[in-house]
Design an enzyme around this catalytic site. Structure first.
Site, PDB file in Angstrom:
ATOM      1  N   ASP A   1      17.478  25.570  33.472  1.00  0.00           N
ATOM      2  CA  ASP A   1      16.615  24.634  34.186  1.00  0.00           C
ATOM      3  C   ASP A   1      15.220  24.708  33.555  1.00  0.00           C
ATOM      4  OD1 ASP A   1      15.390  26.875  35.254  1.00  0.00           O
ATOM      5  OD2 ASP A   1      15.863  26.417  37.352  1.00  0.00           O
TER       6      ASP A   1
ATOM      7  N   GLY B   1      15.279  30.679  36.588  1.00  0.00           N
ATOM      8  CA  GLY B   1      14.206  31.642  36.823  1.00  0.00           C
ATOM      9  C   GLY B   1      14.743  33.051  37.036  1.00  0.00           C
ATOM     10  N   THR B   2      15.720  33.168  37.907  1.00  0.00           N
ATOM     11  CA  THR B   2      16.335  34.470  38.195  1.00  0.00           C
ATOM     12  C   THR B   2      17.666  34.672  37.497  1.00  0.00           C
ATOM     13  OG1 THR B   2      17.484  33.527  40.077  1.00  0.00           O
ATOM     14  CG2 THR B   2      15.305  34.518  40.500  1.00  0.00           C
ATOM     15  N   GLY B   3      18.277  33.598  37.059  1.00  0.00           N
ATOM     16  CA  GLY B   3      19.645  33.646  36.546  1.00  0.00           C
ATOM     17  C   GLY B   3      20.682  33.545  37.642  1.00  0.00           C
TER      18      GLY B   3
ATOM     19  N   GLY C   1      20.914  31.343  40.551  1.00  0.00           N
ATOM     20  CA  GLY C   1      21.399  30.041  41.019  1.00  0.00           C
ATOM     21  C   GLY C   1      22.305  29.364  40.004  1.00  0.00           C
TER      22      GLY C   1
ATOM     23  N   HIS D   1      35.198  44.330  30.471  1.00  0.00           N
ATOM     24  CA  HIS D   1      36.052  44.550  31.643  1.00  0.00           C
ATOM     25  C   HIS D   1      36.348  43.286  32.437  1.00  0.00           C
ATOM     26  CE1 HIS D   1      35.378  49.202  32.133  1.00  0.00           C
ATOM     27  NE2 HIS D   1      35.773  48.854  30.913  1.00  0.00           N
ATOM     28  N   ASN D   2      35.425  42.335  32.440  1.00  0.00           N
ATOM     29  CA  ASN D   2      35.607  41.133  33.260  1.00  0.00           C
ATOM     30  C   ASN D   2      35.955  39.899  32.442  1.00  0.00           C
ATOM     31  OD1 ASN D   2      32.671  42.478  34.593  1.00  0.00           O
ATOM     32  ND2 ASN D   2      34.649  42.723  35.615  1.00  0.00           N
TER      33      ASN D   2
ATOM     34  N   ARG E   1      12.516  34.714  34.424  1.00  0.00           N
ATOM     35  CA  ARG E   1      11.376  35.320  35.124  1.00  0.00           C
ATOM     36  C   ARG E   1      11.641  36.796  35.417  1.00  0.00           C
ATOM     37  NH1 ARG E   1      10.850  30.139  39.258  1.00  0.00           N
ATOM     38  NH2 ARG E   1       9.811  28.736  37.778  1.00  0.00           N
TER      39      ARG E   1
ATOM     40  N   ARG F   1      44.604  47.049  31.670  1.00  0.00           N
ATOM     41  CA  ARG F   1      44.452  47.052  33.128  1.00  0.00           C
ATOM     42  C   ARG F   1      43.373  46.065  33.582  1.00  0.00           C
ATOM     43  NH1 ARG F   1      41.369  51.226  31.248  1.00  0.00           N
ATOM     44  NH2 ARG F   1      39.415  51.719  32.306  1.00  0.00           N
ATOM     45  N   HIS F   2      42.428  45.785  32.695  1.00  0.00           N
ATOM     46  CA  HIS F   2      41.366  44.845  33.067  1.00  0.00           C
ATOM     47  C   HIS F   2      41.898  43.416  33.137  1.00  0.00           C
ATOM     48  CE1 HIS F   2      38.636  48.157  32.773  1.00  0.00           C
ATOM     49  NE2 HIS F   2      39.000  48.380  31.526  1.00  0.00           N
TER      50      HIS F   2
ATOM     51  N   ARG G   1      43.297  42.731  36.528  1.00  0.00           N
ATOM     52  CA  ARG G   1      42.266  42.502  37.531  1.00  0.00           C
ATOM     53  C   ARG G   1      41.603  41.139  37.366  1.00  0.00           C
ATOM     54  NH1 ARG G   1      40.277  48.655  36.311  1.00  0.00           N
ATOM     55  NH2 ARG G   1      41.986  49.658  37.426  1.00  0.00           N
TER      56      ARG G   1
HETATM   57  C1  RB5 Z   1      13.266  27.313  40.186  1.00  0.00           C
HETATM   58  O1  RB5 Z   1      12.006  27.453  40.749  1.00  0.00           O
HETATM   59  C2  RB5 Z   1      14.129  28.507  40.546  1.00  0.00           C
HETATM   60  O2  RB5 Z   1      14.493  28.453  41.876  1.00  0.00           O
HETATM   61  C3  RB5 Z   1      15.352  28.569  39.651  1.00  0.00           C
HETATM   62  O3  RB5 Z   1      14.953  28.622  38.324  1.00  0.00           O
HETATM   63  C4  RB5 Z   1      16.272  29.762  39.850  1.00  0.00           C
HETATM   64  O4  RB5 Z   1      15.559  30.966  39.861  1.00  0.00           O
HETATM   65  C5  RB5 Z   1      17.239  29.659  40.959  1.00  0.00           C
HETATM   66  O5  RB5 Z   1      18.117  30.523  41.128  1.00  0.00           O
END
Ligand code: RB5
Length: 146
Positions: A12, A70-72, A74, A102-103, A113, A136-137, A140
């Protein structure tokens, strides 16, 4: 050097610069890179971009996917809604290697971020440089698919 693969990237708006750095890094390693954007910095919606990359992996158009927000978190959740996708969000190289080993993860998610560029590139290298161990993986992983 890892075996060259076809890799799709998306993100994004929060991760455009890091996505471009990763694209350049893995292209320099010889991988075939499809960076499907977005290319401009306007605010957008991570589910759209997670799904678009995941559909390329699920269809076989790409071998692996790397996605970022931002966080990976979503964009990882959105990708994992596509049948056949196993996407792990990783903030360290060990987890990135193990989600392959393994996955049998076929997508990697990174939070722009959360980690800096240097660490992100190490995470990508660990992911691309590790093979699924099977055995074994595999049993699973098959259970995840239902
Ligand atoms: C966008 O502001 C932020 O919500 C998106 O990049 C992400 O972190 C969502 O999981």
């Amino acid at each position: 050097m890892t075996t060259p693969k076809r890799i799709v990237l998306s993100s994004d708006h929060a991760a455009i610069d890091l996505r471009r750095a990763i694209a350049a890094h893995i292209a320099a390693q010889g991988h075939e890179v499809a960076d499907i954007g977005p290319m401009t910095p306007e605010s957008t919606h991570y589910p759209l971009h997670g799904r678009a990359a995941a559909e390329q992996v699920a269809s076989g158009a790409a071998d692996l996917g790397i996605i970022l927000c931002g966080t990976g978190q979503g964009i990882m959740m959105a990708a994992n809604k596509v049948a056949g996708i196993r996407c792990g969000v990783c903030a360290d190289p060990y987890s990135a290697a193990m989600t392959r080993a393994h996955n049998n993860a076929n997508m990697l998610s990174i939070g722009a971020r959360v980690v800096g560029e240097g660490l992100a590139l190490e995470i990508v290298d660990a992911f691309l440089g590790t093979q699924f161990e099977g055995g074994r993986h595999a049993t699973r992983v098959d259970m995840i698919e239902g």
